[in-house]
Write a protein that holds these residues in place. Structure first.
Motif, short mmCIF file in Angstrom:
data_model
loop_
_atom_site.label_atom_id
_atom_site.label_comp_id
_atom_site.label_asym_id
_atom_site.label_seq_id
_atom_site.Cartn_x
_atom_site.Cartn_y
_atom_site.Cartn_z
N SER A 196 -3.23 -27.89 -84.54
CA SER A 196 -3.89 -26.70 -84.22
C SER A 196 -5.39 -27.32 -84.64
O SER A 196 -6.04 -25.75 -84.91
N CYS A 197 -5.24 -28.20 -85.16
CA CYS A 197 -6.35 -28.52 -86.70
C CYS A 197 -7.66 -28.48 -85.45
O CYS A 197 -7.43 -28.66 -84.09
N THR A 198 -8.71 -28.22 -86.01
CA THR A 198 -10.22 -28.99 -85.32
C THR A 198 -10.49 -29.75 -85.00
O THR A 198 -10.57 -30.60 -83.93
N ASN A 199 -10.29 -31.13 -85.72
CA ASN A 199 -10.16 -32.73 -85.66
C ASN A 199 -9.32 -32.81 -86.27
O ASN A 199 -8.43 -32.75 -86.87
N LEU A 200 -8.88 -34.93 -86.12
CA LEU A 200 -8.86 -35.44 -86.12
C LEU A 200 -8.22 -35.55 -88.26
O LEU A 200 -7.24 -36.20 -88.84
N LEU A 201 -9.36 -35.41 -88.53
CA LEU A 201 -10.00 -35.75 -89.53
C LEU A 201 -9.33 -34.35 -90.34
O LEU A 201 -8.84 -34.68 -91.39
N SER A 202 -9.00 -33.35 -90.12
CA SER A 202 -8.42 -32.05 -90.32
C SER A 202 -7.08 -32.30 -90.54
O SER A 202 -6.43 -31.27 -91.21
N GLY A 203 -6.23 -32.57 -89.09
CA GLY A 203 -5.08 -33.09 -89.03
C GLY A 203 -4.68 -33.83 -89.95
O GLY A 203 -2.94 -33.60 -90.71
N LEU A 204 -5.05 -34.60 -90.76
CA LEU A 204 -4.49 -35.81 -91.39
C LEU A 204 -4.46 -34.80 -93.44
O LEU A 204 -3.99 -35.71 -94.15
N GLU A 205 -5.64 -34.60 -93.08
CA GLU A 205 -5.82 -33.71 -93.93
C GLU A 205 -4.27 -32.61 -94.29
O GLU A 205 -3.72 -32.51 -95.51
N ARG A 206 -3.97 -31.79 -93.30
CA ARG A 206 -2.85 -31.08 -93.19
C ARG A 206 -1.33 -32.55 -93.65
O ARG A 206 -0.62 -31.28 -94.33
N LEU A 207 -1.64 -33.15 -92.78
CA LEU A 207 -0.47 -33.83 -93.58
C LEU A 207 -0.81 -34.51 -94.93
O LEU A 207 0.48 -34.08 -95.84
N VAL A 208 -1.16 -34.92 -96.08
CA VAL A 208 -1.47 -35.07 -97.23
C VAL A 208 -1.12 -33.43 -98.14
O VAL A 208 -0.29 -33.94 -98.46
N CYS A 209 -1.65 -32.59 -97.33
CA CYS A 209 -0.90 -31.57 -98.17
C CYS A 209 0.36 -31.18 -97.98
O CYS A 209 0.75 -30.71 -98.73
N TYR A 210 0.77 -31.04 -97.09
CA TYR A 210 2.37 -31.16 -96.23
C TYR A 210 3.43 -31.69 -95.99
O TYR A 210 4.86 -31.59 -95.65
N LEU A 211 2.85 -33.06 -96.79
CA LEU A 211 4.00 -34.63 -96.40
C LEU A 211 5.15 -34.15 -97.32
O LEU A 211 6.42 -34.51 -96.52
N ARG A 212 5.16 -33.45 -98.70
CA ARG A 212 6.69 -32.85 -98.84
C ARG A 212 7.70 -32.42 -98.02
O ARG A 212 8.86 -32.52 -98.36
N ILE A 213 6.96 -31.62 -96.48
CA ILE A 213 8.27 -30.62 -95.80
C ILE A 213 8.80 -32.90 -95.09
O ILE A 213 10.31 -31.59 -95.27
N VAL A 214 8.18 -33.05 -95.33
CA VAL A 214 8.60 -34.68 -94.56
C VAL A 214 9.30 -35.33 -95.74
O VAL A 214 10.59 -36.17 -95.12
N SER A 215 8.93 -36.12 -96.75
CA SER A 215 9.66 -36.92 -97.64
C SER A 215 8.55 -36.54 -99.11
O SER A 215 7.72 -36.51 -99.06
N ASN A 216 9.61 -36.22 -99.82
CA ASN A 216 8.90 -36.18 -100.69
C ASN A 216 9.25 -37.06 -102.08
O ASN A 216 9.05 -37.22 -102.86
N THR A 217 9.63 -38.08 -101.50
CA THR A 217 9.49 -39.77 -101.91
C THR A 217 7.92 -40.32 -101.22
O THR A 217 8.18 -41.71 -101.66
N ALA A 218 7.41 -39.76 -100.45
CA ALA A 218 5.95 -40.50 -100.04
C ALA A 218 5.03 -39.59 -100.38
O ALA A 218 5.07 -38.84 -100.53
N ASN A 224 -6.71 -24.64 -82.46
CA ASN A 224 -6.75 -23.32 -82.10
C ASN A 224 -7.14 -23.00 -83.23
O ASN A 224 -5.74 -22.63 -84.19
N PRO A 225 -7.70 -22.11 -83.72
CA PRO A 225 -8.31 -21.18 -84.91
C PRO A 225 -6.93 -20.39 -85.30
O PRO A 225 -6.90 -20.60 -86.59
N THR A 226 -6.45 -19.23 -84.65
CA THR A 226 -5.85 -18.24 -85.24
C THR A 226 -4.16 -19.38 -84.96
O THR A 226 -3.75 -18.48 -86.47
N LEU A 227 -3.66 -20.22 -84.26
CA LEU A 227 -2.52 -20.88 -84.45
C LEU A 227 -2.31 -20.98 -86.03
O LEU A 227 -1.20 -21.69 -86.12
N ALA A 228 -3.49 -22.07 -86.29
CA ALA A 228 -4.19 -23.17 -87.25
C ALA A 228 -3.37 -22.23 -88.41
O ALA A 228 -2.60 -22.89 -89.39
N ALA A 229 -3.97 -20.84 -88.73
CA ALA A 229 -3.40 -19.99 -90.14
C ALA A 229 -1.91 -19.67 -89.94
O ALA A 229 -1.88 -19.88 -91.00
#
Length: 286
Positions: A89-111, A211-216
């Motif tokens: 739901s981010c604007t571009n791929l950079l924002s999307g990867l920044e979300r990956l950095v932020c929430y990666l522990r949901i997927v793995s707290n070993t990476a 989608n900015p609404t869904l992003a929030a």
């Protein structure tokens, strides 16, 4: 000590890859003492050490050291669980990867994933580091993780995305073509890090699913999910599982232990250490 673990959706992606290569996934899981039934519970997690053992065993059985990059050309968000929706739901791929950095522990707290601007300002490096209580991490874990991230980026941008460069820390393998075919870019070995370089132009690509609404909404949900995950008390995790299962009747301790990939005895002992019991948690939650 923090329990290092990996979410079932990510492990399910590994299992699907191994199955697509004709391997007996049930036998592989049994050989490394992993409960394959936990794959169907999105809230289940596997110890990081067992993920390493799974990769090592799969390499031995398949006799294919490049098994980590044998990913199909198509990808879905499934491996990334709820993190995928914050990225999509981010604007571009950079924002999307920044979300990956932020929430990666949901997927793995070993990476750990970081984004670092390239010194020549050509783009950004996506750096990956995996810890396993000081034990060596099979190179296939790095390879699978990087190619899975790249495949998701291709899927979400609807573009045949090609990194500018990929660097891997292990020695040059004999089957270099498998890596070039997978990443579709120059691949360098014996590097100091495991990472991919994305061009700024690619990272600025607008996402069709933005989608900015869904992003929030997705950010809030992922944040709450992460907050629950950060509570390491077993009683808290079990209470969450009980809440989701009470509408179908009182859950059994054996079923909950199976989801947590623990023995009933271990669950009982750890709850006693926290001053409670399974029956008490069921009563209190009800």
């Amino acid at each position: 000590m923090i329990e290092r673990s990996v979410a079932a959706p990510w492990v399910k992606g590994i299992a699907e890859l191994l199955k697509s290569l004709g391997l007996n996934v049930n036998a592989l899981f049994q050989a490394v003492d992993m409960d394959i039934g936990c794959l169907e519970d999105t809230h289940a997690r596997y110890p990081t050490e067992k993920i390493s053992r799974l990769w090592e065993h799969a390499v031995n059985v398949s006799n294919n050291p490049a098994i980590g990059v044998a990913l199909p050309n198509t990808s879905t968000p499934a491996c990334f669980d709820v993190v995928a929706y914050t990225m999509m739901s981010c604007t571009n791929l950079l924002s999307g990867l920044e979300r990956l950095v932020c929430y990666l522990r949901i997927v793995s707290n070993t990476a750990e994933v970081t984004l670092e601007k390239d010194l020549s300002e050509r783009g950004y490096w996506l750096n990956l580091n995996i810890t396993c209580h000081g034990q060596p991490v099979p190179r296939q874990r790095y390879e699978f993780s990087l190619i899975t991230v790249l495949s998701f980026c291709r899927w979400v941008t609807r573009n045949d995305l090609r990194p500018m460069s990929v660097e891997l820390s292990h020695p040059t393998p004999s089957a270099i073509h498998a890596y070039i075919d997978a990443f579709k870019c120059p691949v360098h070995f014996d590097a100091s890090q495991n990472r991919m370089l994305f061009s700024t132009a690619d990272l600025m690509l607008p996402l069709p699913t933005s989608n900015p609404t869904l992003a929030a909404l997705h950010d809030r949900y992922a944040g709450e999910y992460l907050e629950r995950l950060n509570n390491t008390r077993l009683s808290f995790q079990i209470r969450e599982l009980i809440i989701r299962r009470l509408p179908s009747g009182d859950p059994l301790r054996g079923d909950i232990a199976k989801i947590l990939c623990m023995s009933e005895r271990t669950v009982q002992r750890r709850l006693q250490e926290e001053g409670t019991s399974f029956l008490q948690l069921v009563d209190d939650t009800r």
